[in-house]
Design a protein around this motif. Sequence first.
Motif, mmCIF file in Angstrom:
data_model
loop_
_atom_site.group_PDB
_atom_site.id
_atom_site.type_symbol
_atom_site.label_atom_id
_atom_site.label_comp_id
_atom_site.label_asym_id
_atom_site.label_seq_id
_atom_site.Cartn_x
_atom_site.Cartn_y
_atom_site.Cartn_z
ATOM 1 N N HIS A 75 78.325 42.413 43.568
ATOM 2 C CA HIS A 75 77.185 43.311 43.466
ATOM 3 C C HIS A 75 75.918 42.505 43.213
ATOM 4 O O HIS A 75 75.957 41.414 42.651
ATOM 5 C CB HIS A 75 77.395 44.306 42.323
ATOM 6 C CG HIS A 75 78.690 45.052 42.405
ATOM 7 N ND1 HIS A 75 79.143 45.629 43.580
ATOM 8 C CD2 HIS A 75 79.650 45.308 41.473
ATOM 9 C CE1 HIS A 75 80.315 46.224 43.345
ATOM 10 N NE2 HIS A 75 80.634 46.028 42.083
ATOM 11 N N GLU A 80 75.176 41.535 47.931
ATOM 12 C CA GLU A 80 74.762 42.674 48.749
ATOM 13 C C GLU A 80 73.580 42.380 49.668
ATOM 14 O O GLU A 80 73.217 43.225 50.479
ATOM 15 C CB GLU A 80 74.426 43.862 47.836
ATOM 16 C CG GLU A 80 75.635 44.409 47.101
ATOM 17 C CD GLU A 80 75.319 45.651 46.290
ATOM 18 O OE1 GLU A 80 75.202 46.732 46.893
ATOM 19 O OE2 GLU A 80 75.180 45.541 45.058
ATOM 20 N N TYR A 107 69.779 46.486 51.241
ATOM 21 C CA TYR A 107 69.494 45.895 49.935
ATOM 22 C C TYR A 107 68.015 46.010 49.569
ATOM 23 O O TYR A 107 67.662 46.115 48.401
ATOM 24 C CB TYR A 107 69.937 44.430 49.923
ATOM 25 C CG TYR A 107 69.944 43.809 48.552
ATOM 26 C CD1 TYR A 107 70.747 44.316 47.543
ATOM 27 C CD2 TYR A 107 69.146 42.698 48.274
ATOM 28 C CE1 TYR A 107 70.757 43.738 46.285
ATOM 29 C CE2 TYR A 107 69.159 42.109 47.024
ATOM 30 C CZ TYR A 107 69.970 42.644 46.027
ATOM 31 O OH TYR A 107 69.967 42.060 44.781
ATOM 32 N N GLY A 162 70.917 46.544 41.744
ATOM 33 C CA GLY A 162 71.613 47.783 41.435
ATOM 34 C C GLY A 162 71.963 47.889 39.971
ATOM 35 O O GLY A 162 71.431 47.165 39.120
ATOM 36 N N SER A 271 80.284 52.768 52.219
ATOM 37 C CA SER A 271 78.987 52.662 51.558
ATOM 38 C C SER A 271 78.869 53.817 50.575
ATOM 39 O O SER A 271 79.707 54.733 50.560
ATOM 40 C CB SER A 271 77.840 52.710 52.579
ATOM 41 O OG SER A 271 77.750 53.993 53.183
ATOM 42 N N ASN A 289 74.038 51.742 48.898
ATOM 43 C CA ASN A 289 74.708 50.535 48.421
ATOM 44 C C ASN A 289 75.802 50.114 49.397
ATOM 45 O O ASN A 289 76.658 50.925 49.763
ATOM 46 C CB ASN A 289 75.329 50.786 47.043
ATOM 47 C CG ASN A 289 74.278 51.110 46.006
ATOM 48 O OD1 ASN A 289 73.779 50.240 45.318
ATOM 49 N ND2 ASN A 289 73.925 52.382 45.898
#
Length: 328
Positions: A75, A80, A107, A162, A271, A289
């Motif tokens: 993550h 990402e 992203y 995130g 996703s 994401n």
Amino acid sequence: MTEEQKEVPAVADLDRVLVLAGGLSPEHEVSLNSGRSVAEALRRLDVEVQVTDVDSGLLDRLAQDPPQVVFPVLHGAAGEDGAIREVLELAGVPYVGARPQACRLAYSKPTAKALLADRGVNVPRGATLPKSLFHDLGAPALLERLADRLGLPLFVKPDRGGSAFGAAPVASSQDLSAALVSCFAYSDSALIEEQVRGTELAVGVLDTGQGPQALPAVEIVPDGGVYDYAARYTAGRTEFFCPARLDGATLEAAAEVALTAHRTLGLRDFSRTDLIVRPDGEVVFLETNVAPGLTDTSTFPMATAAAGTDFAVLCRELAQQAYLRSST
């Protein structure tokens, strides 16, 4: 597990999967927990799994003892933003998830918002500004203009990243400066948006070979009103409802936004799109994401369970799909 899922035969030609977890982003611990979940799920189906972090030995391991498939659950930055996936493609190793260019589009929250807005999707009004601009133009004047133009309350978050790191609601103009300072600890640019009030949803999208399908929407009700890091990953801090407690037409609209995001950004395999549904039923896109959290408190596994899909079987299907892509 349903009777149909129990009858799914073992995948004889998938026996070695490398799970990438950890990384150097602030989401390191979340990634490790996601990696453990995936590894344990695959081992339950007798798949040999190795879990490793991203370090200086990764390329040598991929070259000397290549796995059949890499399952990245990294993550944040590198995980990402497409960088690690570029490395996997250079190494010629098949992997689960979106390709580098699609990762880059998703992203970057401002980029994703702009692409979705072009498709007619509702997005929050906002502005993306670099840290340097506050110094060059003078922070007080710029803060005043932001509050006047966008109105209050606002929501500030890094333009990338995130797990709600550096993200905060802003109720007054006096709070805006502190929120930006916190945001700039995680990114050089801040996304300042109108704060959308309503029901918060996470809608997963899954594609195991039959085209992208939206999973049941997960309604998110944090005990403090804000779905921050603690609310996301501390058991009991947030109440989840899956499927969400909304009417069928609204849930269909939310699913369509998630599918539109998945397709527009060019994603593959799976996703998660985060949305807010206003009291009048309008669905507003927040972000998508490419590597959803897969921990015990993450919404993606909740949604797969609500859809009647066994998480272990799903992980194996995604790995198998990546393996088959490499042989065609």
